[in-house]
Design a protein around this motif. Sequence first.
Motif, PDB file in Angstrom:
ATOM      1  N   ASP A 181      10.407  39.322  59.060  1.00  6.75           N
ATOM      2  CA  ASP A 181       9.725  39.950  57.933  1.00  6.75           C
ATOM      3  C   ASP A 181      10.765  40.760  57.175  1.00  6.75           C
ATOM      4  O   ASP A 181      11.725  41.264  57.762  1.00  6.75           O
ATOM      5  CB  ASP A 181       8.589  40.858  58.406  1.00  6.75           C
ATOM      6  CG  ASP A 181       7.560  41.140  57.311  1.00  6.75           C
ATOM      7  OD1 ASP A 181       7.765  40.695  56.154  1.00  6.75           O
ATOM      8  OD2 ASP A 181       6.554  41.809  57.604  1.00  6.75           O
ATOM      9  N   LYS A 193       5.347  46.166  64.568  1.00  8.16           N
ATOM     10  CA  LYS A 193       6.622  46.059  63.850  1.00  8.16           C
ATOM     11  C   LYS A 193       7.729  46.637  64.725  1.00  8.16           C
ATOM     12  O   LYS A 193       7.630  47.761  65.215  1.00  8.16           O
ATOM     13  CB  LYS A 193       6.535  46.832  62.538  1.00  8.16           C
ATOM     14  CG  LYS A 193       7.742  46.667  61.649  1.00  8.16           C
ATOM     15  CD  LYS A 193       7.606  47.472  60.380  1.00  8.16           C
ATOM     16  CE  LYS A 193       6.960  46.579  59.346  1.00  8.16           C
ATOM     17  NZ  LYS A 193       7.132  47.083  57.988  1.00  8.16           N
ATOM     18  N   ARG A 216       7.345  37.040  55.212  1.00  8.39           N
ATOM     19  CA  ARG A 216       7.019  36.985  56.635  1.00  8.39           C
ATOM     20  C   ARG A 216       6.854  35.524  57.052  1.00  8.39           C
ATOM     21  O   ARG A 216       6.125  34.777  56.414  1.00  8.39           O
ATOM     22  CB  ARG A 216       5.720  37.757  56.873  1.00  8.39           C
ATOM     23  CG  ARG A 216       5.405  38.026  58.306  1.00  8.39           C
ATOM     24  CD  ARG A 216       4.126  38.848  58.383  1.00  8.39           C
ATOM     25  NE  ARG A 216       4.122  39.664  59.576  1.00  8.39           N
ATOM     26  CZ  ARG A 216       3.052  40.236  60.077  1.00  8.39           C
ATOM     27  NH1 ARG A 216       1.878  40.115  59.470  1.00  8.39           N
ATOM     28  NH2 ARG A 216       3.132  40.952  61.168  1.00  8.39           N
ATOM     29  N   ASN A 240      16.251  37.543  55.413  1.00  6.42           N
ATOM     30  CA  ASN A 240      15.804  38.808  56.004  1.00  6.42           C
ATOM     31  C   ASN A 240      16.819  39.371  56.984  1.00  6.42           C
ATOM     32  O   ASN A 240      16.945  40.592  57.122  1.00  6.42           O
ATOM     33  CB  ASN A 240      14.449  38.638  56.703  1.00  6.42           C
ATOM     34  CG  ASN A 240      13.307  38.482  55.729  1.00  6.42           C
ATOM     35  OD1 ASN A 240      13.409  38.824  54.555  1.00  6.42           O
ATOM     36  ND2 ASN A 240      12.195  37.955  56.220  1.00  6.42           N
ATOM     37  N   THR A 299      10.007  35.223  64.847  1.00  9.56           N
ATOM     38  CA  THR A 299       9.391  35.746  63.625  1.00  9.56           C
ATOM     39  C   THR A 299      10.392  36.571  62.821  1.00  9.56           C
ATOM     40  O   THR A 299      11.401  37.041  63.347  1.00  9.56           O
ATOM     41  CB  THR A 299       8.181  36.634  63.989  1.00  9.56           C
ATOM     42  OG1 THR A 299       8.621  37.666  64.892  1.00  9.56           O
ATOM     43  CG2 THR A 299       7.079  35.820  64.660  1.00  9.56           C
TER      44      THR A 299
END
Length: 179
Positions: free
Chosen positions: A36, A113, A41, A76, A34
């Motif tokens: 973000d 997070k 995201r 990112n 993943t």
Amino acid sequence: MQPETLATLTRPPVATDLFREAMSRLGAPVTLVTTDGPAGRQGLTVSAITSVSDAPPTVLVCLNRSNRSHETFLQNGVVGISILGSPHSELAGAFASSKRSAAEKFAAGQWRKGQTGAPLLADAVVALDCTISDIHASGSHDVLFCTIEAITLHDAPEAGLAWFGRQFHHLPLLQNLTK
């Protein structure tokens, strides 16, 4: 006469379907990868991950450049890797689907997070919070070398999750087999 070098050898390429069948027989961990940040995201299910070094702690992740989330990861610069356990097979299937939006995928789990800002599955067997330190192109994929900034170990995983023969398999811990 000079010995042949790798550059001068010509061989027919291995058939793609044969290669894919062979790789389906290579057991692999199941992870959610993943990201973000400013580019948004995104996340997907990945089995092409391995450790590289413990000094500094580094793993590599292979991402197909044609995947819709590829550019988001590069922009990112952060990667969350959630190593999945037996209870996560449905979530792994959701993240593997190209028909689901990022919002639908992330709605299916409990997230926290990481210190890099990458989303990490709250109940993952292991969560690795990483920054991308290097990228190498190989064929259709980019190999992301990810420096691990933080690690979270789940208290007591019951069983692991593996991908083999195009199916998820539950891997009980050895200590659970002796109970």
